[in-house]
Design an enzyme around this catalytic site. Structure first.
Site, mmCIF file in Angstrom:
data_model
loop_
_atom_site.group_PDB
_atom_site.id
_atom_site.type_symbol
_atom_site.label_atom_id
_atom_site.label_comp_id
_atom_site.label_asym_id
_atom_site.label_seq_id
_atom_site.Cartn_x
_atom_site.Cartn_y
_atom_site.Cartn_z
ATOM 1 N N ASP A 134 66.998 53.317 43.951
ATOM 2 C CA ASP A 134 66.928 51.970 44.117
ATOM 3 C C ASP A 134 65.582 51.518 44.412
ATOM 4 O OD1 ASP A 134 69.702 51.079 43.030
ATOM 5 O OD2 ASP A 134 70.187 52.194 44.950
ATOM 6 N N ASP A 152 72.687 51.033 36.121
ATOM 7 C CA ASP A 152 71.949 50.273 37.138
ATOM 8 C C ASP A 152 70.575 50.468 37.219
ATOM 9 O OD1 ASP A 152 74.697 50.569 37.898
ATOM 10 O OD2 ASP A 152 74.683 49.790 39.716
#
Ligand code: GLY
Length: 406
Positions: free
Chosen positions: A121, A185
């Site tokens: 991330d 994602d």
């Protein structure tokens, strides 16, 4: 003579009809622009209120209305970049020096994540924050932090699978030690890598991003261009051995935010590569979303396109913000009906999100801008709450809309 007169009348009529339509379109655009202007000013007040509640080393995550409790995280949480990113966007949009100062304070704490190799991330965390800060004002320290972050992210790339590892371990998905898990994602982390190649001239980052995008096209998408949440690869040979979900309602469902990440990710990948394959992928994803029989008329999606209980299922305002922002950018690369359609739908989403149903009064909603997000329904966390990324992409979409309608 009669024919001439008739022709003249028809021409006058057509011209006045055309002008009428034009006037109407520009007046609805003006209305939305005015709503955006006032929402941005309210958002500044909200974020000043939010900032007062944030201690050093904390990052706003969500708000529990029943207990009047703000939930925060530390800098290692995947959402840590959204708070400083939103502060910077607000300052950019309406000149809010207090918020810029707050962003700079937060960046001092966040910079330690540049060497974090335990998460995929880093794109969200570092590019939404330092990426925006450096875009607005070039800063050699921020450039170094961004490059180090790209290096850290690259350590998660596996050249056999040709993808970046998302999660280190995911026992709840039955992934083994020799498995590599990729979630849709992860497409959102590629912008950081594209930036790193542009900045350093080292093509390694670009190649990793492109390989990851290609592997994801190959394995994450169904024939209707909806995407799986998770693909589990065998590390030894890159075989996609399972396709499942973690945040959707079922392995074969279309989790709304996952679809939004894919749409945004391929739009950004097209921007950075100019390879038409990615533009087409983004357009296919957009068309899947827009034309889905379970997409509501206001284009605020249910949290999952196959959620149980539709039409009474909860909507996810965060997915809507991401879709609006992505569609605005995608419309700028598209032509004809597609261009117009993407713009109109982004506008419809913004009109709905900028209504009392989704926007709180100043001092409500814990200081967040947007209500009614769904974080993780299967886990029963962050359900019908504000979310820091809902705010971030909403402000981004408002800025994009304003820039495109100046
Ligand atoms: N990237 C995690 C989420 O969208 O919930």
């Amino acid at each position: 003579m009669k024919t001439k007169l008739l022709f003249l009348l028809i021409t006058i009529c057509c011209l006045s009809c055309k002008q009428g339509t034009k006037k109407q379109t520009s007046s609805t655009e003006d209305t939305l622009s005015a709503t955006i202007d006032s929402t941005l000013l309210t958002a500044v007040k909200q974020y000043k209120f939010l900032a007062k509640q944030i201690d050093s080393g904390q990052y706003p995550k969500t708000y529990h209305a029943k207990e009047d409790r703000l939930e925060t995280s530390n800098s290692g949480w995947w959402c840590s970049g959204f708070y400083p990113g939103t502060l910077l966007y607000l300052d950019e949009a309406v000149n809010a020096p207090d918020l810029k100062q707050e962003a700079q304070r937060v960046l001092e704490d966040l910079k330690k994540e540049q060497s974090n190799t335990s998460t995929h991330d880093l794109g969200f965390m570092m590019y939404c924050s330092f990426g925006n800060a450096n875009r607005l004002e070039k800063n050699p320290e921020y450039e170094k932090i961004l490059l180090n972050s790209a290096k850290s992210l690259s350590t998660r790339y596996n050249d056999t699978v040709k993808a970046i590892r998302s999660w280190d371990s995911a026992p709840w998905n039955k992934a083994g030690d020799d498995d590599l898990v990729v979630i849709i994602d992860n497409m959102m982390n590629l912008e950081l890598l594209f930036w790193a190649t542009k900045f350093s001239g080292d093509s390694t980052y670009y190649d990793i991003a492109v390989n990851h995008a290609n592997t994801t096209i190959k394995n994450h998408f169904r024939s209707d261009y909806s995407s799986y949440h998770e693909v589990i690869y065998k590390e030894e040979n890159g075989e996609a051995r399972a396709k499942i979900t973690n945040q959707g309602t079922a392995d074969e469902s279309a989790w709304a935010r996952g679809q939004a990440w894919g749409l945004y990710g391929y739009t950004a990948t097209y921007r950075e590569t100019k390879d038409k394959k990615y533009l087409e992928q983004a357009q296919h994803i957009a068309d899947f979303l827009i034309n889905h029989p379970n997409m509501p008329k206001d284009y605020i999606p249910y949290w999952d396109f196959n959620a149980p209980g539709i039409p009474d299922a909860l909507r996810d305002s965060s997915a809507a913000s991401i879709i609006a922002s992505a569609l605005l950018e995608l419309s700028s690369y598209s032509e004809g009906d597609k261009k117009e359609n993407y713009q109109t739908i982004a506008k419809t989403i913004l009109e709905k999100l900028l209504s009392d149903e989704y926007l709180p009064k100043v001092g409500e909603n814990g200081g967040f801008i947007l209500k009614h997000g769904v974080g993780n329904m299967p886990n029963k966390t962050e359900v019908d709450t504000p979310l820091s990324y809902g705010d971030y992409y909403l402000v981004e979409a408002m800025i994009r809309y304003k820039e495109m309608n100046q």
